[in-house]
Structures are given as structure tokens and as C-alpha cells.
Design a protein around this motif. Structure first.
Motif, PDB file in Angstrom:
ATOM      1  N   GLY A  60       0.930  -1.257   0.008  1.00 55.94           N
ATOM      2  CA  GLY A  60      -0.034  -0.020  -0.178  1.00 55.94           C
ATOM      3  C   GLY A  60       0.741   1.389  -0.091  1.00 55.94           C
ATOM      4  O   GLY A  60       2.208   1.119  -0.137  1.00 55.94           O
ATOM      5  N   THR A  61       0.214   2.389   0.232  1.00 57.21           N
ATOM      6  CA  THR A  61       1.021   3.596   0.380  1.00 57.21           C
ATOM      7  C   THR A  61       0.678   4.314   1.695  1.00 57.21           C
ATOM      8  O   THR A  61      -0.276   4.039   2.310  1.00 57.21           O
ATOM      9  N   LEU A  62       1.765   5.057   2.052  1.00 60.98           N
ATOM     10  CA  LEU A  62       1.735   5.785   3.420  1.00 60.98           C
ATOM     11  C   LEU A  62       2.100   7.175   3.135  1.00 60.98           C
ATOM     12  O   LEU A  62       3.050   7.741   2.339  1.00 60.98           O
ATOM     13  N   ALA A  63       1.463   8.082   4.279  1.00 59.62           N
ATOM     14  CA  ALA A  63       1.954   9.514   4.225  1.00 59.62           C
ATOM     15  C   ALA A  63       3.301   9.616   4.845  1.00 59.62           C
ATOM     16  O   ALA A  63       3.921  10.762   4.733  1.00 59.62           O
ATOM     17  N   ARG A  72       6.958  -6.548  13.948  1.00 56.40           N
ATOM     18  CA  ARG A  72       5.601  -6.265  14.229  1.00 56.40           C
ATOM     19  C   ARG A  72       4.842  -4.931  14.068  1.00 56.40           C
ATOM     20  O   ARG A  72       3.602  -4.919  14.135  1.00 56.40           O
ATOM     21  N   LEU A  73       5.585  -3.979  14.362  1.00 57.94           N
ATOM     22  CA  LEU A  73       4.903  -2.537  14.323  1.00 57.94           C
ATOM     23  C   LEU A  73       5.586  -1.679  13.151  1.00 57.94           C
ATOM     24  O   LEU A  73       6.934  -1.900  12.944  1.00 57.94           O
ATOM     25  N   ARG A  83       4.632   7.564  16.593  1.00 57.33           N
ATOM     26  CA  ARG A  83       3.467   6.968  16.688  1.00 57.33           C
ATOM     27  C   ARG A  83       3.720   5.507  16.169  1.00 57.33           C
ATOM     28  O   ARG A  83       4.476   5.365  15.265  1.00 57.33           O
ATOM     29  N   ALA A  84       3.152   4.479  16.479  1.00 55.26           N
ATOM     30  CA  ALA A  84       3.333   3.189  15.919  1.00 55.26           C
ATOM     31  C   ALA A  84       2.050   2.688  15.400  1.00 55.26           C
ATOM     32  O   ALA A  84       0.761   3.077  16.282  1.00 55.26           O
ATOM     33  N   ASP A  85       1.814   2.017  14.455  1.00 58.90           N
ATOM     34  CA  ASP A  85       0.621   1.072  14.324  1.00 58.90           C
ATOM     35  C   ASP A  85       0.888  -0.326  13.702  1.00 58.90           C
ATOM     36  O   ASP A  85       2.180  -0.643  13.625  1.00 58.90           O
ATOM     37  N   THR A  92      -2.560   1.035   4.658  1.00 60.13           N
ATOM     38  CA  THR A  92      -2.721   2.508   4.783  1.00 60.13           C
ATOM     39  C   THR A  92      -2.231   2.555   6.397  1.00 60.13           C
ATOM     40  O   THR A  92      -2.118   1.570   6.959  1.00 60.13           O
ATOM     41  N   ARG A  93      -1.835   3.719   6.700  1.00 56.41           N
ATOM     42  CA  ARG A  93      -1.701   4.033   8.369  1.00 56.41           C
ATOM     43  C   ARG A  93      -2.910   3.843   9.102  1.00 56.41           C
ATOM     44  O   ARG A  93      -3.995   4.579   8.727  1.00 56.41           O
ATOM     45  N   ARG A  94      -2.860   3.236  10.230  1.00 55.17           N
ATOM     46  CA  ARG A  94      -3.942   2.864  11.005  1.00 55.17           C
ATOM     47  C   ARG A  94      -3.887   3.887  12.078  1.00 55.17           C
ATOM     48  O   ARG A  94      -3.163   4.346  12.497  1.00 55.17           O
TER      49      ARG A  94
END
Length: 419
Positions: A60-63, A72-73, A83-85, A92-94
Motif C-alpha cells: 500500500g501507500t503511506l503518508a 511487528r510494528l 506513533r506506532a501502528d 494505509t496508516r492505521r
């Protein structure tokens, strides 16, 4: 008898003054709450996720540029927040798994070792978070860096080349964090933040910092004449050597070769002086010249030196010089990233090709395309870990000082793939 109006007339200035004082006090309280130094920690509320093995191809793509921690993160950097997701293969970013924000300090850099995520801030503070919970593991004072956040929209430089923040492994196996700032060098135990040593020198005179697989910190004394490379033991901070190549000019620069993230645990370096570069293998003694590593385009992965030339990629044993394999493609290729056992190539047509770095066997090949490109793009920062590859997509013709809207090729500039 005095009239009520007369009494009120005499009291009115006092009442007005009291109201003014209360208004000013209320405004001061609001201002303090908004501008006072503060931090906000939002710990994890879910169980620590399992490692992910994603299907091969574009995820996918991320900002923002992700730093993959413990498989894992994904950890991101912004001006004042970490921040971690999860999961790592989310398109995408969660919603954050955990987050940590400070004010008014700005984020300078992030490094990770195991499940410890260490952040450096513009006020000199070092804050280590437990990746499993997002809670603070330790905090310590460090030398102020002398500048603020410089990660632009994606935060890529903050997580991939953190300024003055370098993990190291001492000769006895201890995990050490080296911090460099205006007031000098610091060595901290990475597990608990305890200061191991400090060297009070002019940190602004130190350039090109990296750590070696032999447990040393390498910097250039840029204020010396001629400039010289210094080696410090990361366990004690002791200066063990001052060295410069025999044919070097008065100015000297070093660059990491074959290192981990942020110039850590490097087996080699490259010196540049007077327009020419030389490669060197690193050990406990003086660097050993390695002509195979002289060209700037040569990439070292383990003991394999990878040399791209046009549409050809040649792999050789760095110590013996023997050819291990050779690959010829239909067009030019660029090495965008490596990780243990793998080399990632990107063609002009944006094909991502992953090879076994020891044998040359192809592991995967697919278009690195997400369908959201609005202009032709070129790769910026690239990063690989745990089988994933993240690449910044920059507008092909944008200058380095362009505004973010023109500098990046898409609203979500970072494309993430599983190789």
C-alpha cells in the motif's frame, strides 16, 4: 443620605479593575496550558501483535516513512510525535497502537534495538519507549543537537538517518547508544539509559559519525588541519586512534558502507578527499584498504560487494575479489536497498526486483506501482527490513528546496512492498 448611585460610582473603578485582573489571570492560565512544556503518552490498549508474513507485492501507500520494529510494528515520526501502528502489512496508516508526543521540543531522530525505541529531542532529552506497550522504559539527558525537526512530510531522515544518534555493539556484546551534540559525545547503556561515558569536546567539529562491527565510534575531526578520522571505543569512550589515509588532502570525509540503519555496526567505510574516494574494511586496528569498495556506487551486503554498471550487476567476495554471480537485464538497474541476504533493485520502469545477495537467485519481481502517481517519480529515501521495502516517491524534476506539495509525487509519498 448618600445615594446608591454615588456609592456605585466610587466602587465601579475597583470592580472594573478586579474584572480586568480576573480576565488577565484566566488568559494566563489558558496560555500556560497551551504553551507550557508537556508530554502526552497514549500506551497500547491491545495485545502485542504477532510478526507478519505478507504476500509478495505492493502492500500500500503511506503518508509517513515507516521504521519496522521487531517485525511487528511500524513506527513513524512527525515534528513533535512518535506513533506506532500495526499490522506491518496494513495498506494505509492505521489508528495508533501507541503514541508519544512532546511540546514544545521537536523530534530529532529515532532508533530501535529489539523492542526498545529511543527518541532524541531538540532540548537534548532522550526518551526510550517499550515497543510492546508504548510506555517509557527510561529517559536521560543528552547533548542538545542544536537544531529541530528536519524530516519534511514523511519523516524519512528522522527514522532512517537520525542525526547524532547511533546504536553500537561493544566488544563484550553490550548494546550501546552513542549520542553526538554540541557539547560532545555520550555513550549510554541502551537497555537502561545509564551513562557509560562522556567526552567533552566541541561536537560541532565532529562529522561523518558511524559505529563499527568492532565496537568503535568513527568521526571526522573537521576542525583539525589537516582533518583526521578519530576512533573511540564505544564501551569506554576512550580515544584509540587518530588516522588519515596517506594520500588524503587537507579536507576529509567518511561515509558508512554496509551498515545497519543510521550508520550503525559498519564493517566498512569510504573516505573522500580531493574528489577521489577509497574503500576500507574496518577491524580493531587501522582500516584495511579495499579497492573493490572505492566506487561510490558499490554496495556492501555482508561479505558481498555489489557493483551496478548500466544494465549489469556484478557480485564479488569483498575479501577475495572473486566473482560470485552476474546479472544482465534489459535496462539499467539501481540498488535501492539491501537487507540481510537480499538486494533490492529498481528499474527505470519501476520494477522492483529482489535477489539473493549470495547466489543472485531471483526471489521476486513486480511493478512498484500503486495506481496513485500523478507525476513521473524518482526514488528518494529507501529502507528494507524483515522482508519489506519502503521507497519515497519524489517528483522527478522537483529541486531539493521545493515545497512538499511539489517535492513529492503523490499525496501518500511512501510506497510499501513485501518482497
Amino acid at each position: 443620605m448618600r445615594s446608591r448611585g454615588g456609592v456605585w460610582g466610587r466602587r465601579r473603578p475597583a470592580v472594573v479593575a478586579l474584572v480586568a485582573v480576573l480576565v488577565v489571570a484566566a488568559a494566563a492560565v489558558v496560555t500556560y496550558r497551551v504553551l507550557a512544556p508537556a508530554e502526552v503518552l497514549t500506551p497500547a490498549r491491545a495485545d502485542y501483535p504477532a510478526p507478519v508474513r505478507a504476500a509478495t507485492g505492493v502492500v500500500g501507500t503511506l503518508a509517513s516513512a515507516p521504521l519496522i520494529v521487531d517485525g511487528r510494528l511500524r513506527v513513524y515520526a512527525t515534528t513533535r510525535q512518535i506513533r506506532a501502528d500495526e499490522p506491518v502489512d496494513a495498506r494505509t496508516r492505521r489508528t495508533p497502537y501507541w503514541s508519544y508526543r512532546r511540546w514544545p521540543a521537536e523530534l530529532i531522530g529515532i532508533v530501535a534495538s529489539g523492542t526498545t525505541v529511543v527518541s532524541r529531542w531538540s532540548d537534548g532529552d532522550l526518551v526510550a519507549l517499550d515497543a510492546r506497550t508504548g510506555r517509557i522504559r527510561w529517559r536521560a539527558d543528552g547533548p542538545p543537537p542544536g537544531h529541530g525537526y528536519d524530516g519534511r512530510r514523511t519523516g524519512a531522515s528522522t527514522v532512517y538517518t537520525p542525526a547524532g544518534l547511533i546504536p553500537a555493539t561493544a566488544s563484550g556484546g553490550r548494546a550501546v547508544l552513542v549520542v553526538i551534540g554540541g557539547s560532545g559525545l555520550r555513550g549510554l547503556d541502551l537497555t537502561d539509559g545509564r551513562e557509560l561515558w562522556r567526552v567533552d569536546i566541541d561536537g560541532s567539529c565532529r562529522a561523518g559519525a558511524l559505529t563499527t562491527t568492532a565496537g568503535q565510534l568513527v568521526t571526522v575531526d573537521a576542525c583539525a588541519s589537516p582533518q583526521v578520522v578519530e576512533f573511540h571505543d564505544v564501551q569506554t569512550g576512550r580515544l584509540v586512534n587518530r588516522w588519515r589515509p596517506e594520500d588524503a588532502g587537507p579536507e576529509l570525509a567518511v561515509a558508512p558502507v554496509g551498515c545497519g540503519n543510521g550508520g550503525s555496526n559498519c564493517p566498512a567505510l569510504r573516505t573522500t578527499s580531493g574528489g577521489s574516494s577509497r574503500g576500507w574494511l574496518l577491524g580493531r586496528g587501522e582500516p584495511t584498504p579495499m579497492p573493490l569498495l572505492d566506487p561510490n556506487e558499490v554496495v556492501l551486503e555482508g561479505d558481498v560487494a555489489l557493483t551496478p554498471s548500466g544494465n549489469e550487476l556484478v557480485a564479488r567476495s569483498v575479501r577475495e575479489g572473486t566473482e560470485l554471480w552476474r546479472r544482465t537485464g534489459p535496462g539499467p538497474v539501481r540498488i535501492v536497498a539491501v537487507q540481510p541476504g537480499l538486494v533490492h533493485l529498481l528499474t527505470d520502469a519501476h520494477e522492483l526486483i529482489t535477489l539473493n545477495s549470495t547466489t543472485g537467485a531471483q526471489r521476486s519481481s513486480f511493478p512498484l506501482v500503486a495506481g496513485d502517481e500523478v507525476v513521473p517519480w524518482r526514488p528518494g529515501f529507501a529502507y528494507a527490513a524483515d522482508g519489506f521495502v519502503a521507497v519515497e516517491r519524489l517528483a522527478r524534476a522537483a529541486p531539493s528546496d521545493a515545497a512538499d506539495a511539489q517535492f513529492y509525487a503523490a499525496p501518500q509519498p511512501v510506497i510499501l512492498a513485501a518482497s
